[in-house]
Scaffold this active site. Structure first.
Site, short mmCIF file in Angstrom:
data_model
loop_
_atom_site.label_atom_id
_atom_site.label_comp_id
_atom_site.label_asym_id
_atom_site.label_seq_id
_atom_site.Cartn_x
_atom_site.Cartn_y
_atom_site.Cartn_z
N LYS A 1 76.56 29.51 14.50
CA LYS A 1 75.72 29.78 13.34
C LYS A 1 75.50 31.57 13.28
O LYS A 1 75.26 32.17 12.33
CB LYS A 1 74.36 29.25 13.40
CG LYS A 1 74.63 27.53 13.07
CD LYS A 1 75.11 27.18 11.84
CE LYS A 1 75.24 26.03 11.46
NZ LYS A 1 75.74 25.62 10.43
N TYR B 1 76.32 25.67 18.87
CA TYR B 1 75.87 25.81 17.76
C TYR B 1 75.19 26.91 17.24
O TYR B 1 75.41 27.66 16.27
CB TYR B 1 74.77 24.62 17.57
CG TYR B 1 74.33 24.09 16.01
CD1 TYR B 1 75.23 23.61 15.34
CD2 TYR B 1 72.99 24.68 15.66
CE1 TYR B 1 74.57 23.48 14.04
CE2 TYR B 1 72.47 24.46 14.66
CZ TYR B 1 73.22 23.68 13.62
OH TYR B 1 72.99 23.66 12.14
#
Ligand code: NAD
Length: 248
Positions: free
Chosen positions: A160, A156
């Site tokens: 991001k 993640y």
């Protein structure tokens, strides 16, 4: 702007959480909204109906933004309904948390495909329209995990952080045509994504937030609406933290 006046915004993953709040906030600012969803048609319809009740236009479009075919079909549906796209909000995202030591390759791929490649696919599908308009706003929903990293979220955080690189490169590529590209990096926001976390993890997170509480989806949406507004025309390539001070 479309023929009926009002700017047209496309929000990915807009049936719930932060995406839903962004769709409603942009409508409040006079936008017509394309409400993209992956599975929950009923929830997406409810968002679109709430927007139509305010007098703005809204449609729902089912599409998996992680695929080129999904992103292209989404943009085609938006063009058919409203004739242009002025604002793209890359909000769709998923988590598959776990230490890298035990992370299956599938969890890496799924998170990168949705969070990062999804934004690539949507920008690719939309940019010709904005280039022709010589105007546009593109906003990615990144995360404090992308700016600071987070144990248990290597996939993640990589996605991001990747969105931030994508944002800055696209800001440079599209600036000559007056298209701004920015990112918003929320901290911990009270949505179904964070409600899935164990209570002690939330408590621990809140303990690290200078403002001492989770954020609301609406607080993210107001920041996004500002960056999408005509008043934000001199802001590009930026990452705006909306995180109660967590990211400083
Ligand atoms: P959420 O799970 O409530 O919403 C995410 C939405 O994205 C869902 O509606 C889901 O169906 C949709 N989606 C997932 N994969 C998709 C795909 N392939 N195609 C189309 N739609 C897809 O989570 P949220 O908290 O509202 O998160 C919204 C965004 O904000 C995400 O990008 C998330 O990473 C980011 N974010 C959230 C937090 C937080 O604390 N909640 C913090 C930082 C960043």
């Amino acid at each position: 702007m479309n023929a009926n006046g009002g700017r047209v915004a496309l929000v990915t993953g807009a049936s719930r959480g932060i995406g839903r709040a962004i769709a409603l906030e942009l409508a409040r600012h006079g936008c017509h909204v394309v409400v993209n969803y992956l599975r929950d048609r009923e929830a997406a319809e409810a968002v679109a109906q709430a927007i139509r009740d305010t007098g703005q236009g809204a449609i729902t479009v089912q599409a998996d933004v992680a695929t080129a075919a999904g992103a292209i079909a989404l943009v085609e549906a938006a063009m058919e309904a409203f004739g242009t796209i002025d604002i793209l909000i890359n909000n769709a995202g998923i988590t598959r948390d776990g230490l890298l030591l035990r992370m299956p390759e599938d969890d890496w791929d799924a998170v990168l495909d949705t969070n990062l490649k999804g934004a690539f696919q949507c920008i690719k599908a939309v940019q010709r329209i904005m280039l022709k308009n010589r105007a546009g706003r593109i906003i990615q929903i990144s995360s404090v995990s992308g700016t600071r990293g987070n144990a248990g979220q290597a996939n993640y955080s990589a996605a991001k952080a990747g969105l931030i690189g994508l944002t800055k490169s696209m800001a440079r590529e599209l600036a000559p045509r007056h298209i701004t590209v920015n990112a918003v990096a929320p901290g911990f926001v009270d949505t179904e994504m964070t409600r899935a976390l164990p209570a002690d993890a939330i408590e621990q997170a809140v303990g690290q937030i200078p403002l001492g509480r989770l954020g609301s989806a609406e607080e993210i949406a107001t920041a996004v609406a500002f960056l999408a507004s005509p008043e934000a025309g001199y802001i590009t390539g930026q990452v705006l933290g909306v995180d109660g001070g967590l990211g400083m």
